[in-house]
Design an enzyme around this catalytic site. Structure first.
Site, short mmCIF file in Angstrom:
data_model
loop_
_atom_site.label_atom_id
_atom_site.label_comp_id
_atom_site.label_asym_id
_atom_site.label_seq_id
_atom_site.Cartn_x
_atom_site.Cartn_y
_atom_site.Cartn_z
N ARG A 1 0.81 -1.22 0.00
CA ARG A 1 0.00 0.00 0.00
C ARG A 1 0.85 1.27 0.00
O ARG A 1 0.44 2.31 0.53
CB ARG A 1 -0.97 0.02 1.19
CG ARG A 1 -2.04 -1.05 1.11
CD ARG A 1 -3.03 -0.91 2.25
NE ARG A 1 -4.01 -1.99 2.22
CZ ARG A 1 -4.77 -2.33 3.26
NH1 ARG A 1 -4.66 -1.68 4.41
NH2 ARG A 1 -5.63 -3.32 3.18
N ASP B 1 -6.76 -3.23 -7.38
CA ASP B 1 -7.52 -3.72 -6.24
C ASP B 1 -7.74 -5.21 -6.42
O ASP B 1 -7.93 -5.69 -7.55
CB ASP B 1 -8.86 -2.99 -6.13
CG ASP B 1 -9.54 -3.24 -4.80
OD1 ASP B 1 -10.27 -4.24 -4.69
OD2 ASP B 1 -9.32 -2.47 -3.86
N TYR C 1 -14.94 -12.21 0.54
CA TYR C 1 -15.69 -11.02 0.16
C TYR C 1 -16.93 -11.37 -0.65
O TYR C 1 -17.98 -10.73 -0.50
CB TYR C 1 -14.80 -10.07 -0.64
CG TYR C 1 -13.82 -9.32 0.22
CD1 TYR C 1 -14.24 -8.34 1.11
CD2 TYR C 1 -12.46 -9.58 0.14
CE1 TYR C 1 -13.34 -7.64 1.90
CE2 TYR C 1 -11.54 -8.90 0.94
CZ TYR C 1 -11.99 -7.94 1.82
OH TYR C 1 -11.10 -7.25 2.61
N ARG D 1 -2.74 6.94 0.44
CA ARG D 1 -3.01 8.19 1.15
C ARG D 1 -1.86 8.73 1.98
O ARG D 1 -1.93 9.86 2.47
CB ARG D 1 -4.26 8.02 2.02
CG ARG D 1 -5.55 8.06 1.21
CD ARG D 1 -6.77 7.89 2.10
NE ARG D 1 -6.97 6.50 2.47
CZ ARG D 1 -7.90 6.08 3.33
NH1 ARG D 1 -8.69 6.96 3.92
NH2 ARG D 1 -8.05 4.80 3.60
N ARG E 1 -6.38 11.61 -6.37
CA ARG E 1 -7.65 10.99 -5.96
C ARG E 1 -8.77 12.02 -5.83
O ARG E 1 -9.93 11.72 -6.16
CB ARG E 1 -7.42 10.26 -4.62
CG ARG E 1 -8.67 9.68 -4.00
CD ARG E 1 -9.25 8.54 -4.83
NE ARG E 1 -10.46 8.05 -4.18
CZ ARG E 1 -11.67 8.58 -4.34
NH1 ARG E 1 -11.83 9.64 -5.13
NH2 ARG E 1 -12.71 8.05 -3.73
#
Length: 340
Positions: free
Chosen positions: A23, A73, A151, A27, A36
Site C-alpha cells: 500500500r 484492487d 468477500y 493516502r 484521488r
C-alpha cells in the site's frame, strides 16, 4: 535499472536488502491525495490506466523504494466474474449482491473469459512500464482464492468472516466449485499480467488466518499451489498468507520464490523455520512508523540484523493511511543505508 529486488528473488548476493511497502501508493502521499481528489471514485482511479500508472510511480519518486507495485484492487476479480462491488469511504468494499446458492456460483464466468475483461489493468501495466523506463521492477498482484471467496460470500469486510466459513461447512462441494472458478480466473489474470511485463507477482491471502490449519490446507493453500503451478516457469512469485503461522511447513513447500510474513510472528522464528528455503518478505509492525526516529531506527535495525541475506524488507501488512510520511521515509532510508 535498480534490480536488487529481482536479484534477491533469484537467490543472488546483494549488498543490502531491497525495500518496498504494501500500500505504498496511497493516502500517505500528498501526490496521491491530489490525484484521488480529482477522480469521482476509487474505482474510477483503478480503471484509468494513465492515472493508475501515475500513482503507481509516485512512491518510487517520493520514497525511493526498490519496486513499484501496480495500483489496482484485489476485487477486480469478483467484478470481472460478474459480482459488482463498490468501495465506500471509511467502510471499505461493499457488494450489493453476494453468493448464496449454487445458481449464483454457476452464473459466474471464470478463467480466460473473465480475465480478459480486465483490459484496463493490462493497459495500466503497459503505461506504467513505459513511464518507469526500467528504473525499478514492477510488481503485479492478485487476491488469493480464499480471500476473494470471503468477500464474495460476506459482501463486506469482517472480523471473523463467519458467513464465508459457515459456507465451507454447510456446502463444501459448492465452496470448492467457487474456489475453482476463482482460481481459474486468477491464474489467467496473472499470466496476462506477466505477458504485459510485470517483473514479479504477489498473491495476497489477507484472511488466511481466519481458517484453522486443516481448513486452510483444504480451501486455501491447495488453490494457491494450483495457481502457482499454472504460471510460466521461473516466474518470480511472492505469497503473503497473513496469519497462517501454523501452516509454516506447507507454506515452505509452495512452489514460490518468497513468502511474506505479518508482524505477529517473530523475525527470529521466521529465520529459524525458513532457514534459506525461501526468500523472506516482511515483517515490521506498521505501527512502528508512528514512532519517533530513534524507535524507527532501532526497530528497523533489529529486523535487519536477523536475516543475513534472502530478505525483502517490508511491513507485516499494508502501510496505514494516516502514517506520517516522515516515518515512512525514515524507515526506507534506514534500510537503504544498511550493508550486509
Amino acid at each position: 535499472m535498480n534490480d536488487i529486488l529481482l536479484k534477491t528473488l533469484d537467490g543472488q548476493l546483494v549488498e543490502r536488502p531491497p525495500v518496498w511497502l504494501m500500500r505504498q501508493a496511497g493516502r500517505i502521499l500528498p501526490q496521491y491525495r491530489a490525484v484521488r481528489s480529482n477522480m469521482k471514485s476509487f474505482k474510477d482511479l483503478v480503471k484509468n490506466p494513465v492515472k493508475a500508472a501515475e500513482v503507481t510511480i509516485q512512491p518510487v519518486d517520493e520514497l525511493g523504494v526498490d519496486a513499484a507495485i501496480l495500483f489496482s484492487d484485489i476485487l477486480v476479480i469478483p467484478e470481472a466474474m460478474g459480482l459488482d462491488y463498490n468501495l465506500v469511504e471509511k467502510k471499505g468494499p461493499m457488494f450489493p449482491t453476494t453468493i448464496q446458492s449454487w445458481d449464483d456460483i454457476a452464473a459466474l464466468i471464470d478463467g480466460e473469459e473473465a480475465a480478459l475483461k480486465l483490459e484496463y489493468v493490462y493497459n495500466a501495466i503497459t503505461e506504467t512500464k513505459d513511464q518507469l523506463n526500467d528504473r525499478v521492477p514492477l510488481i503485479g498482484f492478485t487476491g488469493a482464492p480464499w480471500t476473494l471467496f470471503c468477500y464474495m460470500l460476506e459482501g463486506e469486510g469482517s472480523k471473523t468472516f463467519s458467513k464465508a466459513r459457515r459456507f465451507l461447512y454447510q456446502h463444501p462441494e459448492w465452496s470448492h466449485k467457487l474456489l475453482q472458478k476463482i482460481s481459474a480466473t486468477v491464474a489467467e489474470y496473472l499470466k496476462i499480467q506477466i505477458e504485459k511485463g510485470v517483473d514479479c507477482v504477489q498473491i495476497f491471502d489477507s484472511w488466511a488466518g481466519c481458517l484453522g490449519t486443516q481448513q486452510y490446507h483444504e480451501f486455501g493453500l491447495k488453490y494457491i499451489r494450483w495457481i502457482l503451478e499454472q504460471l510460466p516457469e521461473n516466474t518470480r512469485t511472492i505469497v503473503f498468507s497473513k496469519g497462517a503461522h501454523a501452516s509454516m511447513e506447507e507454506l515452505l513447500d509452495l512452489p514460490c520464490k518468497a513468502l511474506g510474513f505479518d508482524w505477529q510472528i517473530e523475525a527470529e522464528y521466521i529465520a529459524s523455520q525458513v532457514n534459506g528455503q525461501k526468500v523472506v518478505q516482511g515483517n515490521l509492525d506498521p505501527c512502528v512508523l508512528y514512532a519517533d526516529n530513534e524507535e524507527i531506527v532501532r526497530s528497523t535495525q533489529r529486523l535487519l540484523s536477523v536475516f543475513k541475506g534472502g530478505h525483502i524488507v517490508n511491513l507485516g501488512h499494508g502501510v496505514y493511511p494516516d502514517t506520517p510520511l516522515s516515518g515512512v521515509k525514515k524507515f526506507v532510508d534506514e534500510v537503504k543505508s544498511f550493508r550486509y
